[in-house]
Design a protein around this motif. Structure first.
Motif, PDB file in Angstrom:
ATOM      1  N   ASP A 472       0.831  -1.205   0.000  1.00 18.84           N
ATOM      2  CA  ASP A 472       0.000   0.000   0.000  1.00 18.84           C
ATOM      3  C   ASP A 472       0.865   1.255   0.000  1.00 18.84           C
ATOM      4  O   ASP A 472       0.582   2.230  -0.716  1.00 18.84           O
ATOM      5  CB  ASP A 472      -0.932   0.003   1.210  1.00 18.84           C
ATOM      6  N   ASN A 473       1.931   1.245   0.803  1.00 15.00           N
ATOM      7  CA  ASN A 473       2.812   2.421   0.878  1.00 15.00           C
ATOM      8  C   ASN A 473       3.517   2.672  -0.449  1.00 15.00           C
ATOM      9  O   ASN A 473       3.594   3.809  -0.924  1.00 15.00           O
ATOM     10  CB  ASN A 473       3.845   2.234   1.993  1.00 15.00           C
ATOM     11  N   ALA A 475       2.610   1.544  -3.450  1.00 14.75           N
ATOM     12  CA  ALA A 475       1.637   1.854  -4.499  1.00 14.75           C
ATOM     13  C   ALA A 475       1.212   3.311  -4.443  1.00 14.75           C
ATOM     14  O   ALA A 475       1.019   3.956  -5.488  1.00 14.75           O
ATOM     15  CB  ALA A 475       0.426   0.947  -4.366  1.00 14.75           C
ATOM     16  N   SER A 476       1.063   3.853  -3.241  1.00 13.32           N
ATOM     17  CA  SER A 476       0.619   5.245  -3.095  1.00 13.32           C
ATOM     18  C   SER A 476       1.749   6.247  -3.322  1.00 13.32           C
ATOM     19  O   SER A 476       1.493   7.433  -3.534  1.00 13.32           O
ATOM     20  CB  SER A 476       0.012   5.468  -1.709  1.00 13.32           C
ATOM     21  N   SER A 477       2.995   5.770  -3.307  1.00 10.98           N
ATOM     22  CA  SER A 477       4.148   6.670  -3.455  1.00 10.98           C
ATOM     23  C   SER A 477       4.407   7.068  -4.898  1.00 10.98           C
ATOM     24  O   SER A 477       5.121   8.045  -5.160  1.00 10.98           O
ATOM     25  CB  SER A 477       5.401   5.991  -2.897  1.00 10.98           C
ATOM     26  N   GLY A 478       3.848   6.301  -5.834  1.00 10.29           N
ATOM     27  CA  GLY A 478       4.092   6.595  -7.238  1.00 10.29           C
ATOM     28  C   GLY A 478       5.438   6.133  -7.751  1.00 10.29           C
ATOM     29  O   GLY A 478       5.845   6.484  -8.867  1.00 10.29           O
TER      30      GLY A 478
END
Length: 562
Positions: A472-473, A475-478
């Motif tokens: 999740d971390n 994936a959300s960081s781009g």
């Protein structure tokens, strides 16, 4: 028996987890193609042989993809000699068996992974080869004196032993190899691979053809066979086992989004292979909860199913006590979907007992049970026999050939038993009873104890929770490209499959626990690397071992604890 006709649904669940190392592209275990050439081809042949028969056949989408992969790789090998990605298949057709002692010892070990009574002892030559291989394993220094012919012969016999009975009876190539018995040539081994190619490339079309003709119903499971109720709310396990010890993981992060992902991907995969929208969903392990039913209803499924004990727990929680209610579909008040419930007793008779009986006696006994049920229930009753469609048959003589042949024929001919499907029952406007509450559970004991609540199983969940938080971390960081994120998401789906947790625990057999535990740690490790993160050190260490001897090797469970 009364004059009423009893509706009977036979539902066979076909499922294998992801056995590929998606990083290396290699199959770590051969069970997908072995079950194709033995169980999936036999089941469809039995259905083809009795035009009046009806059944529901459920496929896990990740199994469908693996069958396609095997078909493609075998075709490519035969056409262009592209290397095979399964070590056992590659060994079968290797021009020269490598001299490496450890490699040869592993082959001799792997070629004994079959039912000793029904598959190995059936053939005197294979039995002798197996006994010799066991002696070599006990005296490993002797491997240097074992020639390539011995290894090649045991490889051929292993695949012949795993061949479906309908194939043995109808394919002259298989009959010739069995009759030859020994001294198999490279051409013999290549011919065996061609037989395997033919079975792999046609098996799914055969099921699709029966579905087009209305002779079977095809249904689907969420993509990688996750247990949706635990993804949606891990604490729903406490519904049926309130005193269970739970993982440190309080909830599976983003569980609803992941459940939706598996449904979306599963339905798209199913449509790719069969060209139709499934009307029904057998949720992985028959796992249901109120949140699961609501989600399945939202996706437009008309029916789902679970174990009989789930219904009994739910009726008790709803303060309902009705005789024969297991033979009716129910609808939980907040979801527009019918839920059928398995007759655990009849399903377990097939899965665990009838393999010890003469086929005609077993089928006659089952019919007596059905006739007895028909005499005590109303005209809108439906008996649901739902079970593993692959693992039971190796315990029957001749891969269940005589039992299944008699089963379909006698049920189809019976004047008071109507073989049907779940969708057909609903199309006939069969009455669906209301259910005030649904107690979360599965087809095994009506609980989730096979997948959670044990120290080792809980450890597996905590490991999965760790990697999901990292996913999740990242994936959300781009940081990842779209392609990289897609690969990571697919790898996460593999890690979420139910099979890994099934095998964790010391009550299971040691070798199976070791195989699946090792694969699970590899799956998690591969995901961390796809995310660009260093895998935690604990993934280098085994966390569970087995020393048990459960019924049928542990690959199946009874609906009721005994």
């Amino acid at each position: 028996m009364s004059d009423r006709t009893l509706k009977l649904v036979l539902c066979w669940h076909m499922h294998q987890p992801e056995y590929r190392d998606r990083h290396a592209g290699e199959f770590m275990l051969p069970w997908t193609y072995l079950h194709v050439i033995k169980d999936y081809v036999d089941m469809v042949a039995h259905l083809e042989a009795v035009p009046e028969a009806r059944a529901v056949v459920n496929f896990a989408p990740i199994l469908l993809e693996q069958i396609e992969d095997y078909s493609n790789q075998v075709n490519n090998y035969l056409l262009e000699r592209t290397p095979l990605k399964d070590p056992l298949l590659a060994a079968l057709v290797a021009p020269e068996i490598p001299l490496d002692p450890e490699y040869r010892l592993k082959l001799l070990h792997d070629c004994r992974k079959a039912n000793r009574e029904r598959q190995i002892h059936r053939y005197p030559i294979f039995r002798k080869l197996t006994e010799m291989a066991e002696w070599v394993e006990a005296h490993q220094e002797s491997i240097n004196y074992v020639n390539s012919q011995f290894v090649g012969d045991i490889l051929v016999w292993y695949h012949l032993a795993w061949m479906g009975e309908t194939v043995k009876l109808n394919d002259g190539r298989v009959q010739r190899l069995i009759e030859k018995g020994c001294a198999f040539s490279p051409n013999d081994r290549m011919e065996l691979l061609e037989i395997i190619r033919d079975l792999l490339s046609t098996v799914l079309y055969r099921y699709k053809s029966l579905a087009r003709k209305g002779r079977i119903e095809l249904s689907v499971t969420p993509y990688a066979h996750p247990i949706m109720p635990l993804m949606l709310d891990i604490n729903c396990a406490l519904d049926a086992m309130p005193n269970a010890r739970m993982p440190a993981l309080e909830q599976y992060p983003g569980g609803e989004a992941r459940a939706r992902w598996h449904l979306d991907k599963g339905m798209a995969t199913f449509k790719h292979f069969f060209g139709i929208e499934p009307q029904g969903c057998w949720p992985s392990e028959g796992g249901v909860s109120e949140a699961t039913l609501k989600l399945l209803s939202e996706y437009g499924f008309k029916w789902t199913a679970s174990g009989g004990n789930v219904l009994q727990n739910s009726l008790l929680a709803s303060a309902v006590d009705e005789t024969g209610t297991i033979y009716h579909p129910f609808q939980w008040q907040s979801a527009d979907i019918a839920c059928f419930f398995r007759d655990d007793g009849l399903s377990d008779l097939i899965g665990f007992e009838y393999s010890k009986w003469h086929a005609d006696d077993a089928v006659a006994d089952l019919i007596r049970h059905l006739e007895n049920i028909a005499g005590h229930v109303d005209e809108e009753s439906v008996v649901s026999i739902i079970m593993d469609g692959e693992n039971a048959w190796e315990y029957f003589p001749d891969n269940g050939y005589h039992f299944l042949q008699a089963l379909y024929r006698r049920l189809a001919e019976h004047p008071k038993i109507e073989l049907t499907t779940f969708s057909e029952c609903l199309n006939q406007d069969i009455r669906i009873r209301p259910l005030a509450r649904l107690v979360a559970g599965s087809w095994v004991y009506g609980t989730f104890s096979t997948w959670i609540g044990d120290v080792d199983k809980n450890c597996g969940w905590d490991m999965l929770g760790d990697v999901k938080k990292v996913f999740d971390n990242v994936a959300s960081s781009g940081r990842l490209s779209e392609l990289e994120l897609t690969k990571a998401e697919m790898q996460l789906a593999v890690c979420e499959g139910s099979d890994w947790f099934w095998w964790f625990g010391d009550y299971n057999p040691g070798e199976a626990v070791s195989d699946f535990e090792r694969q699970y740690r590899l799956n998690l490790t591969n995901l961390y690397r796809l995310l660009g993160e260093e895998p935690p050190p604990y993934l280098a260490l085994s966390f569970t071992q087995g020393s048990g001897a459960p019924a049928m090797g542990g690959a199946m469970r009874r609906g009721n604890e005994i």
